[in-house]
Design a protein around this motif. Structure first.
Motif, PDB file in Angstrom:
ATOM      1  N   GLU A  37       0.923  -1.183   0.048  1.00 52.86           N
ATOM      2  CA  GLU A  37       0.017   0.046   0.127  1.00 52.86           C
ATOM      3  C   GLU A  37       1.026   1.252  -0.111  1.00 52.86           C
ATOM      4  OE1 GLU A  37      -3.217   1.841  -0.611  1.00 52.86           O
ATOM      5  OE2 GLU A  37      -3.471  -0.672  -0.183  1.00 52.86           O
ATOM      6  N   GLU A  38       0.802   2.272  -0.764  1.00 52.44           N
ATOM      7  CA  GLU A  38       1.354   3.334  -1.074  1.00 52.44           C
ATOM      8  C   GLU A  38       0.675   4.439  -0.468  1.00 52.44           C
ATOM      9  OE1 GLU A  38       4.496   3.866  -2.436  1.00 52.44           O
ATOM     10  OE2 GLU A  38       4.785   1.530  -2.992  1.00 52.44           O
ATOM     11  N   VAL A  39       1.226   4.961   0.728  1.00 49.08           N
ATOM     12  CA  VAL A  39       0.612   6.041   1.434  1.00 49.08           C
ATOM     13  C   VAL A  39       1.752   7.094   1.611  1.00 49.08           C
ATOM     14  CG1 VAL A  39      -0.583   6.933   3.513  1.00 49.08           C
ATOM     15  CG2 VAL A  39      -1.198   4.508   2.399  1.00 49.08           C
ATOM     16  N   ALA A  40       1.683   8.195   1.489  1.00 49.00           N
ATOM     17  CA  ALA A  40       2.552   9.256   1.776  1.00 49.00           C
ATOM     18  C   ALA A  40       2.763   9.251   3.013  1.00 49.00           C
ATOM     19  CB  ALA A  40       2.028  10.853   1.248  1.00 49.00           C
ATOM     20  N   GLU A  41       4.156   9.653   3.439  1.00 47.10           N
ATOM     21  CA  GLU A  41       4.529   9.536   5.018  1.00 47.10           C
ATOM     22  C   GLU A  41       3.923  10.802   5.544  1.00 47.10           C
ATOM     23  OE1 GLU A  41       8.803  10.744   7.160  1.00 47.10           O
ATOM     24  OE2 GLU A  41       8.832   9.870   5.264  1.00 47.10           O
ATOM     25  N   GLY A  42       3.545  10.272   6.879  1.00 53.87           N
ATOM     26  CA  GLY A  42       2.586  11.418   7.646  1.00 53.87           C
ATOM     27  C   GLY A  42       1.418  11.275   7.269  1.00 53.87           C
ATOM     28  N   HIS A  43       0.731  10.135   6.771  1.00 58.61           N
ATOM     29  CA  HIS A  43      -0.716  10.312   6.232  1.00 58.61           C
ATOM     30  C   HIS A  43      -1.222   8.735   6.319  1.00 58.61           C
ATOM     31  CE1 HIS A  43       0.530  13.688   3.880  1.00 58.61           C
ATOM     32  NE2 HIS A  43      -0.753  14.308   4.003  1.00 58.61           N
ATOM     33  N   LEU A  44      -2.602   8.560   6.498  1.00 53.32           N
ATOM     34  CA  LEU A  44      -3.307   7.449   6.726  1.00 53.32           C
ATOM     35  C   LEU A  44      -4.380   7.307   5.769  1.00 53.32           C
ATOM     36  CD1 LEU A  44      -3.320   4.888   8.570  1.00 53.32           C
ATOM     37  CD2 LEU A  44      -5.276   6.543   9.954  1.00 53.32           C
ATOM     38  N   LYS A  45      -4.488   6.202   5.100  1.00 54.00           N
ATOM     39  CA  LYS A  45      -5.645   6.077   3.963  1.00 54.00           C
ATOM     40  C   LYS A  45      -6.612   5.365   4.774  1.00 54.00           C
ATOM     41  CE  LYS A  45      -4.880   4.441  -0.296  1.00 54.00           C
ATOM     42  NZ  LYS A  45      -4.665   3.752  -1.337  1.00 54.00           N
ATOM     43  N   LEU A  46      -7.862   5.917   4.739  1.00 56.35           N
ATOM     44  CA  LEU A  46      -8.958   5.536   5.261  1.00 56.35           C
ATOM     45  C   LEU A  46      -9.995   5.017   4.441  1.00 56.35           C
ATOM     46  CD1 LEU A  46      -9.035   8.459   7.897  1.00 56.35           C
ATOM     47  CD2 LEU A  46      -8.756   6.250   8.325  1.00 56.35           C
TER      48      LEU A  46
ATOM     49  N   VAL B  63     -10.500   7.881   1.482  1.00 60.41           N
ATOM     50  CA  VAL B  63      -9.825   9.360   1.860  1.00 60.41           C
ATOM     51  C   VAL B  63      -8.326   9.191   2.299  1.00 60.41           C
ATOM     52  CG1 VAL B  63     -11.996  10.555   2.062  1.00 60.41           C
ATOM     53  CG2 VAL B  63     -10.944   9.565   4.157  1.00 60.41           C
ATOM     54  N   THR B  64      -7.460  10.102   2.259  1.00 64.13           N
ATOM     55  CA  THR B  64      -6.274  10.121   2.828  1.00 64.13           C
ATOM     56  C   THR B  64      -6.192  11.202   3.830  1.00 64.13           C
ATOM     57  OG1 THR B  64      -5.256   9.143   1.073  1.00 64.13           O
ATOM     58  CG2 THR B  64      -3.857  10.137   2.398  1.00 64.13           C
ATOM     59  N   ALA B  65      -5.657  10.955   5.131  1.00 64.02           N
ATOM     60  CA  ALA B  65      -6.057  12.003   6.196  1.00 64.02           C
ATOM     61  C   ALA B  65      -4.534  12.249   6.876  1.00 64.02           C
ATOM     62  CB  ALA B  65      -6.549  11.466   7.403  1.00 64.02           C
ATOM     63  N   ASP B  66      -3.971  13.378   6.995  1.00 62.79           N
ATOM     64  CA  ASP B  66      -2.847  13.898   7.354  1.00 62.79           C
ATOM     65  C   ASP B  66      -2.803  13.392   9.074  1.00 62.79           C
ATOM     66  OD1 ASP B  66      -0.773  15.528   8.636  1.00 62.79           O
ATOM     67  OD2 ASP B  66      -0.994  16.628   7.083  1.00 62.79           O
ATOM     68  N   LEU B  67      -1.913  12.681   9.474  1.00 68.95           N
ATOM     69  CA  LEU B  67      -1.905  12.479  10.934  1.00 68.95           C
ATOM     70  C   LEU B  67      -1.724  13.587  11.939  1.00 68.95           C
ATOM     71  CD1 LEU B  67       0.773   9.500  10.759  1.00 68.95           C
ATOM     72  CD2 LEU B  67      -1.708   9.424  10.614  1.00 68.95           C
TER      73      LEU B  67
ATOM     74  N   ASP C 293      -3.902  16.044  11.763  1.00 70.65           N
ATOM     75  CA  ASP C 293      -4.981  16.647  11.763  1.00 70.65           C
ATOM     76  C   ASP C 293      -5.813  15.729  13.017  1.00 70.65           C
ATOM     77  OD1 ASP C 293      -4.515  18.319   9.868  1.00 70.65           O
ATOM     78  OD2 ASP C 293      -5.566  17.034   8.241  1.00 70.65           O
ATOM     79  N   PHE C 294      -5.483  14.886  13.411  1.00 71.55           N
ATOM     80  CA  PHE C 294      -6.070  14.033  14.518  1.00 71.55           C
ATOM     81  C   PHE C 294      -5.849  14.634  15.917  1.00 71.55           C
ATOM     82  CE2 PHE C 294      -5.355  10.249  11.578  1.00 71.55           C
ATOM     83  CZ  PHE C 294      -6.504  10.437  11.075  1.00 71.55           C
ATOM     84  N   GLU C 295      -6.913  14.354  16.746  1.00 69.75           N
ATOM     85  CA  GLU C 295      -6.772  15.111  18.045  1.00 69.75           C
ATOM     86  C   GLU C 295      -6.178  13.842  18.926  1.00 69.75           C
ATOM     87  OE1 GLU C 295      -9.875  17.160  19.690  1.00 69.75           O
ATOM     88  OE2 GLU C 295     -10.627  17.867  17.749  1.00 69.75           O
ATOM     89  N   TYR C 296      -4.852  13.927  19.300  1.00 71.11           N
ATOM     90  CA  TYR C 296      -4.118  12.928  20.162  1.00 71.11           C
ATOM     91  C   TYR C 296      -4.328  13.413  21.626  1.00 71.11           C
ATOM     92  CZ  TYR C 296      -2.380  11.603  15.648  1.00 71.11           C
ATOM     93  OH  TYR C 296      -2.263  11.135  14.264  1.00 71.11           O
ATOM     94  N   GLU C 297      -4.275  12.232  22.460  1.00 76.26           N
ATOM     95  CA  GLU C 297      -4.450  12.336  24.057  1.00 76.26           C
ATOM     96  C   GLU C 297      -3.277  11.365  24.557  1.00 76.26           C
ATOM     97  OE1 GLU C 297      -7.867  10.468  25.792  1.00 76.26           O
ATOM     98  OE2 GLU C 297      -8.380  10.087  23.777  1.00 76.26           O
ATOM     99  N   GLN C 298      -3.216  11.513  25.731  1.00 79.06           N
ATOM    100  CA  GLN C 298      -2.113  10.651  26.504  1.00 79.06           C
ATOM    101  C   GLN C 298      -2.968   9.515  26.751  1.00 79.06           C
ATOM    102  OE1 GLN C 298       1.300  12.243  25.786  1.00 79.06           O
ATOM    103  NE2 GLN C 298       1.153  10.800  27.382  1.00 79.06           N
ATOM    104  N   LEU C 299      -2.266   8.229  26.062  1.00 81.33           N
ATOM    105  CA  LEU C 299      -2.863   6.930  26.457  1.00 81.33           C
ATOM    106  C   LEU C 299      -1.855   6.012  27.220  1.00 81.33           C
ATOM    107  CD1 LEU C 299      -4.456   6.310  22.890  1.00 81.33           C
ATOM    108  CD2 LEU C 299      -5.755   7.129  25.046  1.00 81.33           C
ATOM    109  N   SER C 300      -2.394   5.102  27.798  1.00 79.65           N
ATOM    110  CA  SER C 300      -1.734   4.172  28.296  1.00 79.65           C
ATOM    111  C   SER C 300      -2.467   2.948  28.627  1.00 79.65           C
ATOM    112  CB  SER C 300      -0.960   4.536  29.411  1.00 79.65           C
ATOM    113  OG  SER C 300      -2.043   4.486  30.659  1.00 79.65           O
TER     114      SER C 300
ATOM    115  N   LYS D 259     -15.196   7.626  14.536  1.00 77.71           N
ATOM    116  CA  LYS D 259     -16.243   8.360  14.834  1.00 77.71           C
ATOM    117  C   LYS D 259     -15.863   9.717  14.101  1.00 77.71           C
ATOM    118  CE  LYS D 259     -19.135  10.624  18.272  1.00 77.71           C
ATOM    119  NZ  LYS D 259     -19.410  10.693  19.921  1.00 77.71           N
ATOM    120  N   SER D 260     -14.704  10.241  14.138  1.00 79.48           N
ATOM    121  CA  SER D 260     -14.441  11.649  13.360  1.00 79.48           C
ATOM    122  C   SER D 260     -14.320  11.475  12.108  1.00 79.48           C
ATOM    123  CB  SER D 260     -12.848  12.030  13.631  1.00 79.48           C
ATOM    124  OG  SER D 260     -11.892  11.087  13.367  1.00 79.48           O
ATOM    125  N   ILE D 261     -14.353  10.344  11.413  1.00 83.90           N
ATOM    126  CA  ILE D 261     -14.446  10.276   9.970  1.00 83.90           C
ATOM    127  C   ILE D 261     -15.737   9.792   9.448  1.00 83.90           C
ATOM    128  CG2 ILE D 261     -11.920   9.687   9.502  1.00 83.90           C
ATOM    129  CD1 ILE D 261     -12.500   6.537   9.291  1.00 83.90           C
TER     130      ILE D 261
END
Length: 149
Positions: free
Chosen positions: A29-38, A45-49, A51-58, A83-85
């Motif tokens: 799968e060819e996807v530009a660096e820093g992106h995610l294909k959905l 669609v291709t999303a820029d990483l 653009d997501f809202e990250y949080e601290q997870l563990s 949900k965001s997509i």
């Protein structure tokens, strides 16, 4: 004469190996660096990483030896990403790595609070974590595509 047959046999094996490697590389799968294909049904669609809202997870993941490993860092819950997509109804989600490896999670796992996450990797990209899961094959690094089914 036996030596010639061995050489010919070795050459045939090398040719087959090269052919298989080229074939495999062409299916990655060819996807530009820093992106995610959905992929949701027919929609892709291709999303820029960034653009997501990250949080601290563990959470705790289990490695191939059965050892528990604490994972901490910035990430996003799979259910929040979906949900965001706009993915509202689905049965399973397939996660594809840059080497074409595919792992799968079902809707119950995705909806379970804090179980399925995508972590930002230090070297860039995303890593799938399924907390509490003893199937180490679902700890996938270098995620490039998410297929919602």
């Amino acid at each position: 004469m036996k030596k010639n047959r061995l050489i010919i046999f070795a050459l045939i094996l090398v040719i087959i190996t090269v052919f298989a490697a080229v074939l495999h590389l062409n299916t990655r799968e060819e996807v530009a660096e820093g992106h995610l294909k959905l992929t949701i049904g027919e929609k892709e669609v291709t999303a820029d990483l960034n653009d997501f809202e990250y949080e601290q997870l563990s959470g705790i993941r289990v490695n191939g030896k059965g050892e528990e490993i604490l994972m901490e860092g910035e990430g996003i819950l799979m259910r929040d990403l979906l949900k965001s997509i706009g993915a509202e109804t689905y049965k399973k989600v397939r996660i594809v790595a840059d080497d074409s490896y595919i792992a799968e999670v079902n809707v119950e796992e995705v909806l379970e609070d804090g179980k399925v996450c995508l972590f930002l990797q230090e070297e860039g990209g995303l890593r799938l974590a399924v907390f509490g899961d003893e199937n180490r094959k679902r700890s996938v690094s270098d995620v490039v595509q998410i297929i919602v089914e």
